[in-house]
Motif scaffolding. Structure first.
Motif, PDB file in Angstrom:
ATOM      1  N   PHE A 231       0.839  -1.207   0.000  1.00 10.74           N
ATOM      2  CA  PHE A 231       0.000   0.000   0.000  1.00 10.74           C
ATOM      3  C   PHE A 231       0.873   1.256   0.000  1.00 10.74           C
ATOM      4  O   PHE A 231       0.614   2.207  -0.746  1.00 10.74           O
ATOM      5  CB  PHE A 231      -0.914  -0.021   1.224  1.00 10.74           C
ATOM      6  N   VAL A 232       1.898   1.266   0.845  1.00  8.71           N
ATOM      7  CA  VAL A 232       2.772   2.437   0.958  1.00  8.71           C
ATOM      8  C   VAL A 232       3.538   2.660  -0.340  1.00  8.71           C
ATOM      9  O   VAL A 232       3.694   3.811  -0.790  1.00  8.71           O
ATOM     10  CB  VAL A 232       3.738   2.261   2.147  1.00  8.71           C
ATOM     11  N   ARG A 233       4.004   1.605  -0.967  1.00 10.58           N
ATOM     12  CA  ARG A 233       4.742   1.752  -2.221  1.00 10.58           C
ATOM     13  C   ARG A 233       3.861   2.330  -3.321  1.00 10.58           C
ATOM     14  O   ARG A 233       4.311   3.131  -4.142  1.00 10.58           O
ATOM     15  CB  ARG A 233       5.303   0.396  -2.663  1.00 10.58           C
ATOM     16  N   GLN A 234       2.602   1.934  -3.337  1.00 11.80           N
ATOM     17  CA  GLN A 234       1.692   2.408  -4.371  1.00 11.80           C
ATOM     18  C   GLN A 234       1.228   3.842  -4.148  1.00 11.80           C
ATOM     19  O   GLN A 234       0.874   4.542  -5.102  1.00 11.80           O
ATOM     20  CB  GLN A 234       0.469   1.480  -4.455  1.00 11.80           C
ATOM     21  N   ARG A 235       1.246   4.288  -2.889  1.00  9.98           N
ATOM     22  CA  ARG A 235       0.693   5.614  -2.574  1.00  9.98           C
ATOM     23  C   ARG A 235       1.672   6.465  -1.777  1.00  9.98           C
ATOM     24  O   ARG A 235       1.281   7.237  -0.912  1.00  9.98           O
ATOM     25  CB  ARG A 235      -0.606   5.442  -1.781  1.00  9.98           C
ATOM     26  N   CYS A 236       2.942   6.325  -2.098  1.00 11.12           N
ATOM     27  CA  CYS A 236       3.977   7.040  -1.342  1.00 11.12           C
ATOM     28  C   CYS A 236       3.783   8.551  -1.414  1.00 11.12           C
ATOM     29  O   CYS A 236       3.848   9.246  -0.405  1.00 11.12           O
ATOM     30  CB  CYS A 236       5.360   6.646  -1.877  1.00 11.12           C
ATOM     31  N   ARG A 237       3.552   9.086  -2.597  1.00 13.73           N
ATOM     32  CA  ARG A 237       3.389  10.532  -2.752  1.00 13.73           C
ATOM     33  C   ARG A 237       2.169  11.050  -1.995  1.00 13.73           C
ATOM     34  O   ARG A 237       2.225  12.105  -1.365  1.00 13.73           O
ATOM     35  CB  ARG A 237       3.280  10.894  -4.232  1.00 13.73           C
ATOM     36  N   GLN A 238       1.070  10.316  -2.093  1.00 14.20           N
ATOM     37  CA  GLN A 238      -0.132  10.742  -1.382  1.00 14.20           C
ATOM     38  C   GLN A 238       0.083  10.761   0.130  1.00 14.20           C
ATOM     39  O   GLN A 238      -0.403  11.660   0.831  1.00 14.20           O
ATOM     40  CB  GLN A 238      -1.315   9.835  -1.725  1.00 14.20           C
ATOM     41  N   ILE A 239       0.807   9.773   0.635  1.00 16.49           N
ATOM     42  CA  ILE A 239       1.092   9.720   2.071  1.00 16.49           C
ATOM     43  C   ILE A 239       1.953  10.903   2.487  1.00 16.49           C
ATOM     44  O   ILE A 239       1.707  11.535   3.533  1.00 16.49           O
ATOM     45  CB  ILE A 239       1.776   8.386   2.432  1.00 16.49           C
ATOM     46  N   LEU A 240       2.951  11.239   1.689  1.00 17.48           N
ATOM     47  CA  LEU A 240       3.810  12.377   2.013  1.00 17.48           C
ATOM     48  C   LEU A 240       3.030  13.686   1.958  1.00 17.48           C
ATOM     49  O   LEU A 240       3.251  14.578   2.785  1.00 17.48           O
ATOM     50  CB  LEU A 240       5.002  12.421   1.051  1.00 17.48           C
ATOM     51  N   LEU A 241       2.114  13.813   0.993  1.00 14.23           N
ATOM     52  CA  LEU A 241       1.265  15.010   0.936  1.00 14.23           C
ATOM     53  C   LEU A 241       0.361  15.083   2.164  1.00 14.23           C
ATOM     54  O   LEU A 241       0.152  16.166   2.728  1.00 14.23           O
ATOM     55  CB  LEU A 241       0.424  14.989  -0.341  1.00 14.23           C
ATOM     56  N   LEU A 242      -0.173  13.937   2.577  1.00 14.11           N
ATOM     57  CA  LEU A 242      -1.000  13.893   3.781  1.00 14.11           C
ATOM     58  C   LEU A 242      -0.206  14.307   5.010  1.00 14.11           C
ATOM     59  O   LEU A 242      -0.691  15.080   5.843  1.00 14.11           O
ATOM     60  CB  LEU A 242      -1.558  12.480   3.968  1.00 14.11           C
ATOM     61  N   SER A 243       1.027  13.820   5.129  1.00  7.56           N
ATOM     62  CA  SER A 243       1.875  14.178   6.265  1.00  7.56           C
ATOM     63  C   SER A 243       2.170  15.676   6.275  1.00  7.56           C
ATOM     64  O   SER A 243       2.118  16.330   7.327  1.00  7.56           O
ATOM     65  CB  SER A 243       3.184  13.392   6.220  1.00  7.56           C
ATOM     66  N   THR A 244       2.476  16.227   5.103  1.00  9.25           N
ATOM     67  CA  THR A 244       2.747  17.663   5.009  1.00  9.25           C
ATOM     68  C   THR A 244       1.519  18.470   5.385  1.00  9.25           C
ATOM     69  O   THR A 244       1.611  19.467   6.115  1.00  9.25           O
ATOM     70  CB  THR A 244       3.200  18.023   3.580  1.00  9.25           C
ATOM     71  N   GLY A 245       0.354  18.052   4.888  1.00 10.22           N
ATOM     72  CA  GLY A 245      -0.882  18.754   5.225  1.00 10.22           C
ATOM     73  C   GLY A 245      -1.205  18.687   6.705  1.00 10.22           C
ATOM     74  O   GLY A 245      -1.636  19.678   7.315  1.00 10.22           O
ATOM     75  N   ALA A 246      -0.968  17.519   7.311  1.00 12.29           N
ATOM     76  CA  ALA A 246      -1.210  17.377   8.751  1.00 12.29           C
ATOM     77  C   ALA A 246      -0.264  18.272   9.549  1.00 12.29           C
ATOM     78  O   ALA A 246      -0.663  18.867  10.564  1.00 12.29           O
ATOM     79  CB  ALA A 246      -1.034  15.924   9.173  1.00 12.29           C
ATOM     80  N   GLY A 247       0.984  18.399   9.079  1.00 12.74           N
ATOM     81  CA  GLY A 247       1.924  19.295   9.744  1.00 12.74           C
ATOM     82  C   GLY A 247       1.468  20.738   9.674  1.00 12.74           C
ATOM     83  O   GLY A 247       1.570  21.491  10.656  1.00 12.74           O
ATOM     84  N   ALA A 248       0.955  21.148   8.501  1.00 11.00           N
ATOM     85  CA  ALA A 248       0.453  22.521   8.349  1.00 11.00           C
ATOM     86  C   ALA A 248      -0.741  22.768   9.259  1.00 11.00           C
ATOM     87  O   ALA A 248      -0.866  23.837   9.875  1.00 11.00           O
ATOM     88  CB  ALA A 248       0.079  22.764   6.885  1.00 11.00           C
ATOM     89  N   ILE A 249      -1.618  21.781   9.368  1.00  9.40           N
ATOM     90  CA  ILE A 249      -2.790  21.926  10.256  1.00  9.40           C
ATOM     91  C   ILE A 249      -2.347  22.013  11.716  1.00  9.40           C
ATOM     92  O   ILE A 249      -2.909  22.787  12.505  1.00  9.40           O
ATOM     93  CB  ILE A 249      -3.754  20.743  10.043  1.00  9.40           C
ATOM     94  N   MET A 250      -1.327  21.232  12.088  1.00 12.48           N
ATOM     95  CA  MET A 250      -0.822  21.275  13.454  1.00 12.48           C
ATOM     96  C   MET A 250      -0.239  22.650  13.770  1.00 12.48           C
ATOM     97  O   MET A 250      -0.456  23.192  14.870  1.00 12.48           O
ATOM     98  CB  MET A 250       0.240  20.190  13.649  1.00 12.48           C
ATOM     99  N   VAL A 251       0.498  23.236  12.819  1.00 13.84           N
ATOM    100  CA  VAL A 251       1.043  24.573  13.015  1.00 13.84           C
ATOM    101  C   VAL A 251      -0.094  25.595  13.151  1.00 13.84           C
ATOM    102  O   VAL A 251      -0.044  26.504  13.995  1.00 13.84           O
ATOM    103  CB  VAL A 251       1.977  24.955  11.848  1.00 13.84           C
TER     104      VAL A 251
END
Length: 410
Positions: A231-251
């Protein structure tokens, strides 16, 4: 308590085909360890009145939870692939981490005695407090010791049902509720009183219940490792975008809390419910990067890729010792800056950089030398090279056996 025989049962191979050492965890360890050192470099610079620095600290609190997730993953994976009896499991785990824990507690006691000048009374107080709950960063080891106790029960639960999603949901719901009560103590007074009572006997920062969701998540990933990695290999970019978005929301959430009157300490509280969501998103991002790196290294057979994989493994092998020793190096560097008059004159950004890179270089160099001595496992923590050989040995033996059988029947 599970019987040794029940604890020794392995999952069918169809459910977990991965068998050897997980090379991707080396990069995961490196990133998590860098986050630990970065977090402490900011904290030790003094950010009590610095909104920017405290905001970075709020994000870097993910470091402890990333290590707890990784602990749950590797312990469960190891037990599934190379099962041990209950006694052998506890003996191995408590010795591997317990001996360095005791050794470094003694080292920090000696360090503080020479620097501060402890009296015998204070030495006794230090030992009574820190042997039980962990000195400074060693608290994480104390939390892991608690996990070792309950892991056999967790493993039996995960084997007894296929409703793993429900288990994760219940674990996350408890974490969100606990974060809400700890962050807003007046929200639910009865629960706040219960939390205050429990915290008076065992600080929440040292309590397994505070971090249980990350251990559970790691164990569940181990149970479904092949599916998760695909799953992670197939959606690596989406996961990284999700992580970045979650970081922005946390800030953004951190900024909102400050604007509405919260103190910097409260806004950066590592146990708040919003933080739990950010931690999981960040851990997913670290896992995705680590999996991408492992896939890239294994897919290419050129010397550059192999050298990169070897370098990651070597640096990853240092992380245990760096984590154990970095407090001593960090406090020494801060004292040095204070002694030569630079701590007040340097911009806070420069102080953070000196503390971070200085600690990385000095503690990393120290551990690299330490791993060449007989004290390597006593002061450096679990030996990754030996773990790698141990995890890969059965597979190698099986390959040789099959090859011999094929040759004999040809």
């Amino acid at each position: 308590m599970p019987s040794p025989k029940a604890f020794d049962t392995i999952l069918p191979s169809s459910e977990n085909r991965s068998r050897g050492y997980l090379e991707m965890v080396s990069l995961f360890r490196i990133i998590a360890c860098a986050a630990v050192l970065g977090n402490h470099a900011f904290i030790w610079t003094g950010m009590s009145h610095n909104a920017i620095g405290t905001g970075v600290i709020a994000l870097l609190h993910v470091s402890r939870n990333a290590f707890f997730f990784l602990t749950g993953l590797v312990i469960c994976y190891s037990q599934l692939v190379h099962p041990r009896t209950l006694r052998a499991f506890w003996k191995r785990r408590y010795l591997q981490l317990g001996v360095p824990y005791l050794a470094w507690t003694g080292i920090y006691l000696v360090f503080k005695t020479f620097r501060v000048g402890f009296s015998w009374h204070e030495v006794g107080s230090f030992l009574r407090m820190n042997l039980v709950t962990g000195y400074s960063q060693l608290y994480a080891a104390f939390v892991i010791f608690q996990f070792y106790i309950v892991f056999p029960l967790l493993l039996r639960l995960l084997r007894s049902t296929r409703r793993h999603g429900l288990i994760m949901a219940a674990s996350l719901a408890f974490a969100m509720m606990l974060g809400l009560v700890l962050h807003y103590p007046t929200c639910v007074p009865p629960l706040s009183q219960a939390c205050h009572f429990l915290g008076a006997h065992l600080p929440w920062s040292r309590d397994l219940l505070t971090y249980q969701e990350f251990f559970v998540a790691g164990a569940l990933v181990a149970f479904h490792l092949d599916q998760v990695r695909r799953f992670v290999r197939q959606r690596c970019r989406q996961i990284l975008l999700l992580s970045t978005g979650a970081g922005a929301i946390m800030v953004l959430w951190y900024s909102v809390q400050i604007e509405t009157g919260s103190s910097l300490l409260q806004a950066s509280d590592p146990y708040q419910s919003a933080g739990v969501l950010w931690y999981f998103a960040a851990i997913a991002g670290i896992f995705a990067v680590s999996e991408w790196w492992d896939q890239k290294s294994s897919r290419k057979s050129n010397s550059t890729s192999q050298a990169g994989a070897t370098l990651a493994a070597r640096i990853g092998a240092l992380t245990g010792g760096v984590w154990l020793s970095h407090n001593l190096v960090l406090s020494s560097l801060r004292a040095l800056l204070q002694g030569i008059g630079l701590r007040e004159s340097l911009p806070w950004e420069a102080t953070v950089a000196v503390l971070f890179f200085g600690t990385v270089a000095l503690s990393g160099g120290f551990v690299a030398i330490l791993l060449r001595t007989r004290l390597r496992w006593v002061l450096g923590g679990p030996l990754r090279s030996e773990q790698r050989r141990g995890m890969n040995a059965p597979r190698d033996i099986a390959v040789r056996t099959n090859a011999t059988h094929t040759a004999a029947t040809a």
